[in-house]
Scaffold this motif. Structure first.
Motif, PDB file in Angstrom:
ATOM      1  N   MET A   1       0.836  -1.162   0.000  1.00  0.00           N
ATOM      2  CA  MET A   1       0.000   0.000   0.000  1.00  0.00           C
ATOM      3  C   MET A   1       0.886   1.231   0.000  1.00  0.00           C
ATOM      4  SD  MET A   1      -2.987  -0.967   2.641  1.00  0.00           S
ATOM      5  CE  MET A   1      -2.717  -2.586   3.317  1.00  0.00           C
ATOM      6  N   LEU A   2       0.860   1.959  -1.039  1.00  0.00           N
ATOM      7  CA  LEU A   2       1.759   3.089  -1.198  1.00  0.00           C
ATOM      8  C   LEU A   2       1.554   4.161  -0.147  1.00  0.00           C
ATOM      9  CD1 LEU A   2       1.646   3.494  -5.058  1.00  0.00           C
ATOM     10  CD2 LEU A   2       3.360   2.345  -3.682  1.00  0.00           C
ATOM     11  N   PHE A   3       0.319   4.399   0.249  1.00  0.00           N
ATOM     12  CA  PHE A   3       0.069   5.494   1.160  1.00  0.00           C
ATOM     13  C   PHE A   3       0.559   5.218   2.565  1.00  0.00           C
ATOM     14  CE2 PHE A   3      -3.863   3.095   0.578  1.00  0.00           C
ATOM     15  CZ  PHE A   3      -4.013   2.564   1.839  1.00  0.00           C
ATOM     16  N   LEU A   4       0.881   3.986   2.906  1.00  0.00           N
ATOM     17  CA  LEU A   4       1.405   3.691   4.235  1.00  0.00           C
ATOM     18  C   LEU A   4       2.803   4.260   4.429  1.00  0.00           C
ATOM     19  CD1 LEU A   4       0.260   0.031   4.868  1.00  0.00           C
ATOM     20  CD2 LEU A   4      -0.742   2.132   5.734  1.00  0.00           C
ATOM     21  N   SER A   5       3.518   4.506   3.342  1.00  0.00           N
ATOM     22  CA  SER A   5       4.890   4.977   3.459  1.00  0.00           C
ATOM     23  C   SER A   5       4.975   6.366   4.081  1.00  0.00           C
ATOM     24  CB  SER A   5       5.563   4.981   2.089  1.00  0.00           C
ATOM     25  OG  SER A   5       4.917   5.900   1.236  1.00  0.00           O
ATOM     26  N   GLN A   6       3.889   7.097   4.121  1.00  0.00           N
ATOM     27  CA  GLN A   6       3.944   8.427   4.716  1.00  0.00           C
ATOM     28  C   GLN A   6       3.979   8.381   6.234  1.00  0.00           C
ATOM     29  OE1 GLN A   6       0.240  10.787   4.348  1.00  0.00           O
ATOM     30  NE2 GLN A   6      -0.615   8.937   3.459  1.00  0.00           N
ATOM     31  N   PHE A   7       3.686   7.232   6.838  1.00  0.00           N
ATOM     32  CA  PHE A   7       3.698   7.100   8.279  1.00  0.00           C
ATOM     33  C   PHE A   7       5.030   6.513   8.721  1.00  0.00           C
ATOM     34  CE2 PHE A   7      -0.783   6.406   7.034  1.00  0.00           C
ATOM     35  CZ  PHE A   7      -1.284   7.603   7.535  1.00  0.00           C
ATOM     36  N   THR A   8       5.723   7.204   9.583  1.00  0.00           N
ATOM     37  CA  THR A   8       6.997   6.709  10.082  1.00  0.00           C
ATOM     38  C   THR A   8       6.944   6.664  11.597  1.00  0.00           C
ATOM     39  OG1 THR A   8       7.923   8.926  10.134  1.00  0.00           O
ATOM     40  CG2 THR A   8       8.312   7.613   8.132  1.00  0.00           C
ATOM     41  N   GLY A   9       7.823   5.881  12.166  1.00  0.00           N
ATOM     42  CA  GLY A   9       7.869   5.798  13.623  1.00  0.00           C
ATOM     43  C   GLY A   9       6.811   4.871  14.164  1.00  0.00           C
ATOM     44  N   LYS A  10       6.380   5.133  15.370  1.00  0.00           N
ATOM     45  CA  LYS A  10       5.451   4.272  16.091  1.00  0.00           C
ATOM     46  C   LYS A  10       4.035   4.415  15.548  1.00  0.00           C
ATOM     47  CE  LYS A  10       3.922   3.405  20.801  1.00  0.00           C
ATOM     48  NZ  LYS A  10       3.962   3.896  22.171  1.00  0.00           N
ATOM     49  N   PHE A  11       3.410   3.284  15.255  1.00  0.00           N
ATOM     50  CA  PHE A  11       2.015   3.309  14.829  1.00  0.00           C
ATOM     51  C   PHE A  11       1.125   3.499  16.036  1.00  0.00           C
ATOM     52  CE2 PHE A  11       3.333   1.284  10.860  1.00  0.00           C
ATOM     53  CZ  PHE A  11       2.566   2.013   9.970  1.00  0.00           C
ATOM     54  N   GLU A  12       0.206   4.395  15.924  1.00  0.00           N
ATOM     55  CA  GLU A  12      -0.751   4.686  16.979  1.00  0.00           C
ATOM     56  C   GLU A  12      -2.132   4.606  16.358  1.00  0.00           C
ATOM     57  OE1 GLU A  12       0.015   5.981  20.211  1.00  0.00           O
ATOM     58  OE2 GLU A  12       2.197   5.991  19.992  1.00  0.00           O
ATOM     59  N   GLN A  13      -3.145   4.711  17.185  1.00  0.00           N
ATOM     60  CA  GLN A  13      -4.514   4.633  16.684  1.00  0.00           C
ATOM     61  C   GLN A  13      -4.781   5.689  15.613  1.00  0.00           C
ATOM     62  OE1 GLN A  13      -6.851   2.227  17.430  1.00  0.00           O
ATOM     63  NE2 GLN A  13      -7.854   3.119  15.671  1.00  0.00           N
ATOM     64  N   GLU A  14      -4.227   6.894  15.756  1.00  0.00           N
ATOM     65  CA  GLU A  14      -4.492   7.931  14.764  1.00  0.00           C
ATOM     66  C   GLU A  14      -3.952   7.563  13.388  1.00  0.00           C
ATOM     67  OE1 GLU A  14      -0.829   9.512  17.052  1.00  0.00           O
ATOM     68  OE2 GLU A  14      -2.726   8.598  17.600  1.00  0.00           O
ATOM     69  N   HIS A  15      -2.903   6.733  13.314  1.00  0.00           N
ATOM     70  CA  HIS A  15      -2.420   6.275  12.017  1.00  0.00           C
ATOM     71  C   HIS A  15      -3.463   5.401  11.343  1.00  0.00           C
ATOM     72  CE1 HIS A  15       1.671   6.915  13.947  1.00  0.00           C
ATOM     73  NE2 HIS A  15       1.572   7.830  13.007  1.00  0.00           N
ATOM     74  N   PHE A  16      -4.085   4.546  12.108  1.00  0.00           N
ATOM     75  CA  PHE A  16      -5.094   3.676  11.532  1.00  0.00           C
ATOM     76  C   PHE A  16      -6.356   4.449  11.178  1.00  0.00           C
ATOM     77  CE2 PHE A  16      -2.078   0.700  12.955  1.00  0.00           C
ATOM     78  CZ  PHE A  16      -2.219  -0.373  12.112  1.00  0.00           C
ATOM     79  N   ASN A  24     -11.194   5.246   2.279  1.00  0.00           N
ATOM     80  CA  ASN A  24     -12.514   5.736   1.900  1.00  0.00           C
ATOM     81  C   ASN A  24     -12.469   6.852   0.881  1.00  0.00           C
ATOM     82  OD1 ASN A  24     -14.761   4.401   3.016  1.00  0.00           O
ATOM     83  ND2 ASN A  24     -14.099   5.048   5.034  1.00  0.00           N
ATOM     84  N   ASN A  25     -11.346   7.540   0.771  1.00  0.00           N
ATOM     85  CA  ASN A  25     -11.286   8.735  -0.056  1.00  0.00           C
ATOM     86  C   ASN A  25     -10.261   8.665  -1.175  1.00  0.00           C
ATOM     87  OD1 ASN A  25     -13.222  10.605   1.366  1.00  0.00           O
ATOM     88  ND2 ASN A  25     -11.932   9.909   3.040  1.00  0.00           N
ATOM     89  N   VAL A  97     -10.687  -2.579   5.248  1.00  0.00           N
ATOM     90  CA  VAL A  97      -9.462  -3.184   4.716  1.00  0.00           C
ATOM     91  C   VAL A  97      -9.763  -4.576   4.165  1.00  0.00           C
ATOM     92  CG1 VAL A  97      -7.181  -4.074   5.332  1.00  0.00           C
ATOM     93  CG2 VAL A  97      -7.902  -1.820   6.148  1.00  0.00           C
ATOM     94  N   GLN A  98     -10.532  -5.355   4.894  1.00  0.00           N
ATOM     95  CA  GLN A  98     -10.876  -6.697   4.414  1.00  0.00           C
ATOM     96  C   GLN A  98     -11.640  -6.637   3.103  1.00  0.00           C
ATOM     97  OE1 GLN A  98     -12.734  -8.264   8.059  1.00  0.00           O
ATOM     98  NE2 GLN A  98     -11.173  -9.861   8.011  1.00  0.00           N
ATOM     99  N   SER A  99     -12.492  -5.655   2.947  1.00  0.00           N
ATOM    100  CA  SER A  99     -13.265  -5.516   1.718  1.00  0.00           C
ATOM    101  C   SER A  99     -12.382  -5.065   0.554  1.00  0.00           C
ATOM    102  CB  SER A  99     -14.394  -4.511   1.941  1.00  0.00           C
ATOM    103  OG  SER A  99     -15.042  -4.226   0.735  1.00  0.00           O
ATOM    104  N   LYS A 100     -11.590  -4.011   0.767  1.00  0.00           N
ATOM    105  CA  LYS A 100     -10.766  -3.452  -0.316  1.00  0.00           C
ATOM    106  C   LYS A 100      -9.642  -4.393  -0.735  1.00  0.00           C
ATOM    107  CE  LYS A 100     -12.336   0.955  -0.396  1.00  0.00           C
ATOM    108  NZ  LYS A 100     -12.637   1.821  -1.505  1.00  0.00           N
ATOM    109  N   PHE A 101      -9.087  -5.156   0.214  1.00  0.00           N
ATOM    110  CA  PHE A 101      -7.925  -5.988  -0.069  1.00  0.00           C
ATOM    111  C   PHE A 101      -8.228  -7.484   0.069  1.00  0.00           C
ATOM    112  CE2 PHE A 101      -6.315  -1.839   1.010  1.00  0.00           C
ATOM    113  CZ  PHE A 101      -5.430  -1.604  -0.023  1.00  0.00           C
ATOM    114  N   ARG A 102      -9.481  -7.840  -0.158  1.00  0.00           N
ATOM    115  CA  ARG A 102      -9.914  -9.232   0.007  1.00  0.00           C
ATOM    116  C   ARG A 102      -9.054 -10.207  -0.799  1.00  0.00           C
ATOM    117  NH1 ARG A 102     -13.878 -11.136   2.323  1.00  0.00           N
ATOM    118  NH2 ARG A 102     -15.117  -9.257   2.309  1.00  0.00           N
TER     119      ARG A 102
END
Length: 112
Positions: A1-16, A24-25, A97-102
């Motif tokens: 998923m290309l857009f995940l690369s913009q998140f660095t460091g610790k994943f938190e709830q706000e990342h998800f 969705n957008n 995620v399950q729907s889009k990446f089934r």
């Protein structure tokens, strides 16, 4: 998923939450969003071996064996402690995620 690369460091709830927004957008019609396009043609696997990051050392060992090179221990740098990514999804994001990446989930043997 290309857009995940913009998140660095610790994943938190706000990342998800941001991932939910992006899913969705953002149009996911482009072929490069789906991993199965790199390893399958239809339902036929077109690569000799499919390794996964989750089992990187074991899969690397198998590749070394297949191409007849000595086993090597891969370094693991910048190790972090974090919860299982599945625990960070709310039910709505998980369903999205399950729907889009089934097809990726099914063909590559992943589960939630």
């Amino acid at each position: 998923m290309l857009f995940l690369s913009q998140f660095t460091g610790k994943f938190e709830q706000e990342h998800f939450d941001a991932i939910w927004y992006l899913l969705n957008n953002q149009s996911l019609e482009a072929e490069n969003y789906f991993q199965y396009n790199f390893v399958f043609e239809g339902d036929e696997q077109i690569v000799d071996y499919l390794g996964k990051f989750e089992t990187l050392q074991n899969d690397f060992d198998e590749i070394c064996k297949r191409i007849s090179i000595p086993h090597q221990q891969l370094p693991h740098e910048n190790r972090t402690q974090h919860p299982d990514y599945r625990d960070l999804y709310c039910s709505e994001t998980k369903d999205l995620v399950q729907s889009k990446f089934r097809k990726d989930i099914e063909l590559l043997g992943y589960s939630f």
